[in-house]
Design an enzyme around this catalytic site. Structure first.
Site, PDB file in Angstrom:
ATOM      1  N   LYS A  76       4.326  -8.470   6.221  1.00 49.77           N
ATOM      2  CA  LYS A  76       4.210  -8.033   7.353  1.00 49.77           C
ATOM      3  C   LYS A  76       5.118  -8.934   8.313  1.00 49.77           C
ATOM      4  CE  LYS A  76       0.815  -4.841   7.532  1.00 49.77           C
ATOM      5  NZ  LYS A  76       0.949  -3.625   8.160  1.00 49.77           N
ATOM      6  N   ASP A 121      -5.458  -5.180  10.702  1.00 49.32           N
ATOM      7  CA  ASP A 121      -6.560  -5.794   9.830  1.00 49.32           C
ATOM      8  C   ASP A 121      -6.484  -7.229   9.380  1.00 49.32           C
ATOM      9  OD1 ASP A 121      -7.934  -3.121   9.267  1.00 49.32           O
ATOM     10  OD2 ASP A 121      -6.215  -2.447   8.470  1.00 49.32           O
TER      11      ASP A 121
END
Length: 406
Positions: A76, A121
């Site tokens: 990410k 998340d």
């Protein structure tokens, strides 16, 4: 469970797709990110696992280890920062912000009142918080009730304001939209929805770096199969689009792996359009516990993803342990619960004669796996594997030292 995508095609990368995701923009993003101190220098490792390949009866298994991408411990770190850079440059076109100076904090005085917000998340929010801290703007992260406390603390330590809700990931996305509208904040999300596609496109473009490096590093011929974690589809779209443009009709087969209870991409393939998951969306694979496919990502996966499979949580946990154990010829790898999902999918397919035949998986196959995260929640990693991540890393260093002496 396995589903073949009858709409998948090979050959020349379509111009309509290239207008959205393309190698030129991906390589530009890669160059911009290379100057950010939040990333480790150079490419992440591409590990070769010959013993595991022999066990699963395939030609080779290569693992692109994104746990080494940065201190954030996941892929990410490639998406949120580049999306934030491009957003700021669009909002202030007259300022001509230099990307390297942006991430070095040269424009903090101008951006100190600028606020971005996102649901997460864990890993996307952590990456966005880190990028916002470097750039000098404010960051608000909305977490749902399934997000591990270790991940919450890690985001807080990067200076982000945390908002927690009782619902799931999809409800946290709705809360982000509400707060952004109320306060005039800017949403930096990795999933698209109606009228919101530019920033998710930028996020996906950043993920093209993974494919670019894997292509540069390969030395066993072309990859024949790549197993990619599902989620909302952004990672898979960013990676497979790069392969499709670079390799054309020789691109690897793209196999999407998801938790059985968070099967939004599997259901999208069955229904022929971006769809919702049919299960509880409560998986140990927190990074893949997404209830609704990103329509923009699905635009690519609809024609570039060949197979969709679902796996149970315990398969991911077992894959974590296999990675950690290593062998005489296989380096031990720290893979988080979502990071190990690709291996879990490969093991599941390799164990079925019918699935092997359907995928053309055999001793001529060169398989690429993506370890998308390390132990981003160290205590959870210990609970699931019975091992401390630091101990596995120490074993890894000893293994590498032994290989140098051979």
């Amino acid at each position: 469970m396995l589903h073949h995508n009858a709409n998948a095609r090979r050959g020349r990368y379509d111009d309509s797709l290239r207008e959205i995701l393309n190698i030129q923009a991906a390589d530009e993003s890669r160059a911009w990110l290379s100057t950010w101190e939040g990333l480790n220098a150079g490419s992440t490792p591409l590990w070769d696992l010959p013993d595991l390949a022999a066990r699963l009866r395939v030609g080779s298994i290569s693992v692109k280890d994104e746990s080494n991408r940065s201190a954030l411990g996941s892929f990410k770190a490639l998406g949120a920062p580049i999306a934030l850079i491009r957003l700021i440059r669009r909002l202030w076109p007259d300022q001509d912000f230099v990307p390297a100076k942006l991430t070095a904090g040269h424009y903090k005085a101008l951006l100190q009142d600028f606020t971005v917000i996102s649901a997460t998340d864990g890993n996307h929010g952590r990456a966005l918080a880190a990028a916002a801290r470097s750039i000098g703007c404010k960051c608000v992260i909305v977490l749902h009730r399934h997000v591990n406390d270790e991940r919450r603390v890690a985001i807080e330590q990067l200076g982000a304001q945390i908002v927690q809700i009782e619902g799931n990931y999809d409800e946290s996305v709705k809360e982000v939209a509400r707060r952004a509208g109320e306060h005039g904040w800017h949403v930096v999300s990795d999933t698209s929805y109606d009228g919101y596609e530019t920033i998710p496109r930028d996020v996906m473009q950043g993920y093209g770096t993974i494919a670019a490096e894997a292509i540069e590093q390969r030395d066993k011929g072309s990859y024949t199969h790549v197993f990619i974690q599902g989620g909302v589809g952004g990672l898979a779209a960013g990676v497979v689009s790069y392969f499709a443009e670079h390799d054309g009709d020789r691109r690897p087969q793209c196999v999407i792996v998801e938790p059985g209870q968070a099967d939004c991409l599997f259901q999208s393939a069955v229904q022929g359009q971006a769809a919702r998951a049919t299960g509880s969306v409560d998986s140990i694979m927190a990074g893949l516990a997404c209830g609704e496919a990103s329509p923009l990502a699905w635009h690519f996966l609809h024609v570039l993803a060949d197979v969709f499979i679902t796996i149970p949580d315990d398969a991911a946990i077992e894959a974590m342990r296999i990675f950690a154990a290593g062998s005489e010829r296989d380096v031990p790898i720290v893979a988080g619960e979502s990071g190990a999902a690709g291996l879990a999918g490969l093991i599941q397919v390799a164990g079925s004669a019918e699935d092997r035949a359907a995928l053309g998986l055999g001793m001529e196959s060169n398989v690429l796996l993506l370890n998308t995260e390390g132990a981003t929640a160290p205590e959870l990693y210990r609970q699931l594997t019975g091992l401390r991540a630091d101990d596995v890393l120490e074993t890894q260093q000893r293994w590498l030292g032994q290989q140098k002496r051979l």
